[in-house]
Design a protein around this motif. Structure first.
Motif, PDB file in Angstrom:
ATOM      1  N   ASP A  60       0.675  -1.192   0.025  1.00 31.05           N
ATOM      2  CA  ASP A  60       0.000   0.238   0.224  1.00 31.05           C
ATOM      3  C   ASP A  60       0.888   1.296  -0.131  1.00 31.05           C
ATOM      4  O   ASP A  60       0.433   2.045  -0.758  1.00 31.05           O
ATOM      5  CB  ASP A  60      -0.941  -0.040   1.287  1.00 31.05           C
ATOM      6  CG  ASP A  60      -1.959  -1.155   0.968  1.00 31.05           C
ATOM      7  OD1 ASP A  60      -2.398  -1.490   0.011  1.00 31.05           O
ATOM      8  OD2 ASP A  60      -2.667  -1.236   2.273  1.00 31.05           O
ATOM      9  N   ALA A  61       1.849   1.168   0.833  1.00 34.43           N
ATOM     10  CA  ALA A  61       2.675   2.304   0.960  1.00 34.43           C
ATOM     11  C   ALA A  61       3.524   2.699  -0.397  1.00 34.43           C
ATOM     12  O   ALA A  61       3.830   3.896  -0.644  1.00 34.43           O
ATOM     13  CB  ALA A  61       3.947   2.170   2.006  1.00 34.43           C
ATOM     14  N   ARG A  90      11.895  -0.549  -4.428  1.00 33.15           N
ATOM     15  CA  ARG A  90      11.847  -1.199  -2.962  1.00 33.15           C
ATOM     16  C   ARG A  90      12.295  -2.757  -3.132  1.00 33.15           C
ATOM     17  O   ARG A  90      12.865  -3.217  -2.168  1.00 33.15           O
ATOM     18  CB  ARG A  90      10.355  -1.225  -2.378  1.00 33.15           C
ATOM     19  CG  ARG A  90      10.388  -1.690  -1.301  1.00 33.15           C
ATOM     20  CD  ARG A  90       9.010  -1.801  -0.698  1.00 33.15           C
ATOM     21  NE  ARG A  90       7.976  -1.989  -1.507  1.00 33.15           N
ATOM     22  CZ  ARG A  90       7.716  -3.203  -1.880  1.00 33.15           C
ATOM     23  NH1 ARG A  90       8.470  -4.227  -1.283  1.00 33.15           N
ATOM     24  NH2 ARG A  90       6.593  -3.545  -2.451  1.00 33.15           N
ATOM     25  N   GLU A  91      11.736  -3.446  -4.254  1.00 30.70           N
ATOM     26  CA  GLU A  91      12.002  -4.835  -4.118  1.00 30.70           C
ATOM     27  C   GLU A  91      13.701  -5.293  -4.362  1.00 30.70           C
ATOM     28  O   GLU A  91      14.235  -5.940  -3.805  1.00 30.70           O
ATOM     29  CB  GLU A  91      11.146  -5.510  -5.213  1.00 30.70           C
ATOM     30  CG  GLU A  91       9.646  -5.768  -4.683  1.00 30.70           C
ATOM     31  CD  GLU A  91       9.513  -6.891  -3.618  1.00 30.70           C
ATOM     32  OE1 GLU A  91      10.476  -7.653  -3.462  1.00 30.70           O
ATOM     33  OE2 GLU A  91       8.595  -6.970  -2.923  1.00 30.70           O
ATOM     34  N   ARG A 121      20.525   0.066   8.298  1.00 29.78           N
ATOM     35  CA  ARG A 121      19.275   0.646   9.103  1.00 29.78           C
ATOM     36  C   ARG A 121      18.193   0.193   8.502  1.00 29.78           C
ATOM     37  O   ARG A 121      17.000  -0.015   9.160  1.00 29.78           O
ATOM     38  CB  ARG A 121      19.459   2.071   9.122  1.00 29.78           C
ATOM     39  CG  ARG A 121      20.542   2.828   9.604  1.00 29.78           C
ATOM     40  CD  ARG A 121      20.347   4.351  10.010  1.00 29.78           C
ATOM     41  NE  ARG A 121      20.427   5.068   8.956  1.00 29.78           N
ATOM     42  CZ  ARG A 121      21.922   5.556   8.479  1.00 29.78           C
ATOM     43  NH1 ARG A 121      22.812   5.467   9.343  1.00 29.78           N
ATOM     44  NH2 ARG A 121      22.065   6.229   7.259  1.00 29.78           N
ATOM     45  N   TRP A 122      17.767   0.023   7.301  1.00 30.73           N
ATOM     46  CA  TRP A 122      16.572  -0.237   6.705  1.00 30.73           C
ATOM     47  C   TRP A 122      16.310  -1.487   5.838  1.00 30.73           C
ATOM     48  O   TRP A 122      15.257  -1.799   5.758  1.00 30.73           O
ATOM     49  CB  TRP A 122      16.299   1.094   5.828  1.00 30.73           C
ATOM     50  CG  TRP A 122      16.348   2.333   6.356  1.00 30.73           C
ATOM     51  CD1 TRP A 122      17.190   3.071   6.303  1.00 30.73           C
ATOM     52  CD2 TRP A 122      15.216   2.808   6.829  1.00 30.73           C
ATOM     53  NE1 TRP A 122      16.917   4.314   7.137  1.00 30.73           N
ATOM     54  CE2 TRP A 122      15.540   4.280   7.334  1.00 30.73           C
ATOM     55  CE3 TRP A 122      13.967   2.283   7.098  1.00 30.73           C
ATOM     56  CZ2 TRP A 122      14.642   4.887   8.023  1.00 30.73           C
ATOM     57  CZ3 TRP A 122      12.882   3.363   7.834  1.00 30.73           C
ATOM     58  CH2 TRP A 122      13.602   4.516   8.371  1.00 30.73           C
ATOM     59  N   ARG A 123      17.142  -2.153   5.362  1.00 32.23           N
ATOM     60  CA  ARG A 123      16.913  -3.274   4.450  1.00 32.23           C
ATOM     61  C   ARG A 123      16.377  -4.321   5.248  1.00 32.23           C
ATOM     62  O   ARG A 123      15.029  -4.977   4.604  1.00 32.23           O
ATOM     63  CB  ARG A 123      18.253  -3.948   3.942  1.00 32.23           C
ATOM     64  CG  ARG A 123      17.942  -4.884   2.805  1.00 32.23           C
ATOM     65  CD  ARG A 123      19.159  -5.470   2.272  1.00 32.23           C
ATOM     66  NE  ARG A 123      18.742  -6.559   1.411  1.00 32.23           N
ATOM     67  CZ  ARG A 123      19.985  -7.384   0.676  1.00 32.23           C
ATOM     68  NH1 ARG A 123      21.278  -7.260   1.047  1.00 32.23           N
ATOM     69  NH2 ARG A 123      19.738  -8.391  -0.174  1.00 32.23           N
ATOM     70  N   ALA A 124      16.482  -4.770   6.464  1.00 30.11           N
ATOM     71  CA  ALA A 124      15.779  -5.689   7.243  1.00 30.11           C
ATOM     72  C   ALA A 124      14.549  -5.319   7.578  1.00 30.11           C
ATOM     73  O   ALA A 124      13.602  -6.252   7.657  1.00 30.11           O
ATOM     74  CB  ALA A 124      16.748  -6.265   8.326  1.00 30.11           C
ATOM     75  N   ALA A 131       8.789  -1.445   8.354  1.00 26.11           N
ATOM     76  CA  ALA A 131       8.774   0.020   7.710  1.00 26.11           C
ATOM     77  C   ALA A 131       8.778   0.085   6.295  1.00 26.11           C
ATOM     78  O   ALA A 131       8.638  -1.247   5.685  1.00 26.11           O
ATOM     79  CB  ALA A 131      10.484   0.491   7.912  1.00 26.11           C
ATOM     80  N   SER A 132       8.360   1.204   5.847  1.00 25.97           N
ATOM     81  CA  SER A 132       7.752   1.411   4.603  1.00 25.97           C
ATOM     82  C   SER A 132       8.872   2.038   3.630  1.00 25.97           C
ATOM     83  O   SER A 132       9.879   2.655   4.158  1.00 25.97           O
ATOM     84  CB  SER A 132       6.538   2.046   4.320  1.00 25.97           C
ATOM     85  OG  SER A 132       6.674   3.418   4.756  1.00 25.97           O
TER      86      SER A 132
END
Length: 281
Positions: A60-61, A90-91, A121-124, A131-132
């Motif tokens: 959705d994000a 993102r993918e 910080r973000w991949r996992a 997180a989106s």
């Protein structure tokens, strides 16, 4: 005796697939292209053990209106297409650690040295849905390089398959100094490989390809180089492909539309009940 009610086809889930490209010889743009592919985990029901392009379902994000201001080339991309491109960015980051983004106000994509702390910080968090993509770009003040993603193909899984996808395929040249690597969960191995080489290895029984992957590798191979593939894709009109089945002389054949740009439009299906070629990534 009453007839068994005909089951309605499952609705296809929106999804995006990314074909990350690079020259086979580093720094030599005239060398044949390679594409990044991953091996699906054997415990995943969709295309288990097959070699596929990175990708996945839309979230959705991915369609959040605030992301338009943080996307490259937004004036030339519709809202509906933009969310598929954002999902692709993102993918690619989740599945192989490649982030098609830049610091806001800059032209160059993020360098490997600057990417490492962002990845930590973000991949996992993204992979675990903690997180989106919007959280990422706002916290790191990034602009997504959606303008660098070239529409390549659009496939919808046939109606007879239980798990269906409505998938857009995009080409993107991988940043030269970012390292693509499989995530170890959805995918268990990865490889940079020539398009025709992947087809030949599948023909020889060394790899497994689902139908859509093979057809798009065939189309990709026609481009030759990274620049050639991108130029061909930019000129070609993307025609939606939803394969269908016809029976002739007791055999079943899978067809794709003749105007979608592919060769070899008909494929004989395996004779075993239920052993049908699937379409996906």
């Amino acid at each position: 005796m009453t007839d068994t009610p005909k089951r309605e086809p499952a609705p296809p889930r929106p999804a995006t697939t990314v074909l990350l490209l690079r020259p086979s010889r580093r720094g030599d743009t005239s060398s044949p292209l390679e594409v990044f592919m991953v091996v699906r985990h054997h415990q995943i029901d969709s295309f288990s053990g097959a070699i596929v392009f990175p990708g996945g379902k839309l979230e959705d994000a991915d369609g959040d209106k605030r992301l338009r201001a943080r996307s490259g080339g937004p004036d030339r991309i519709s809202d509906d297409e933009l969310k598929f491109r954002i999902a692709g960015v993102r993918e690619a980051f989740e599945e192989c650690g490649v982030l098609l983004a830049r610091k806001r106000g800059q032209k160059a994509l993020i360098a490997a040295a600057d990417l490492k702390p962002i990845e930590d910080r973000w991949r996992a968090k993204l992979a675990k849905d903690e997180a989106s993509i919007l959280d990422l770009v706002e916290a790191e003040d990034l602009e997504l390089a959606t303008e660098l993603m070239t529409p390549f193909a659009h496939w919808i899984t046939p109606t007879f398959v239980p798990k269906r996808f409505d998938t857009w395929f995009f080409l993107a040249e991988a940043p030269e100094d970012q390292v693509a690597l499989h995530d170890g969960s959805e995918s268990t191995d990865s490889v940079w490989i020539g398009a025709q080489e992947a087809i030949d290895e599948a023909t020889a029984g060394r790899r497994t390809l689902v139908h859509a992957t093979q057809k798009n590798l065939e189309l990709l191979a026609e481009g030759g180089t990274v620049a050639g593939a991108l130029a061909q894709a930019a000129k070609r009109k993307v025609i939606t492909v939803q394969p269908w089945v016809e029976t002739k002389d007791g055999k079943r054949y899978l067809h794709i539309p003749p105007d979608a740009g592919y060769r070899n439009l008909v494929r004989e299906m395996p004779p075993q009940p239920g052993a049908v070629p699937q379409t996906g990534r």
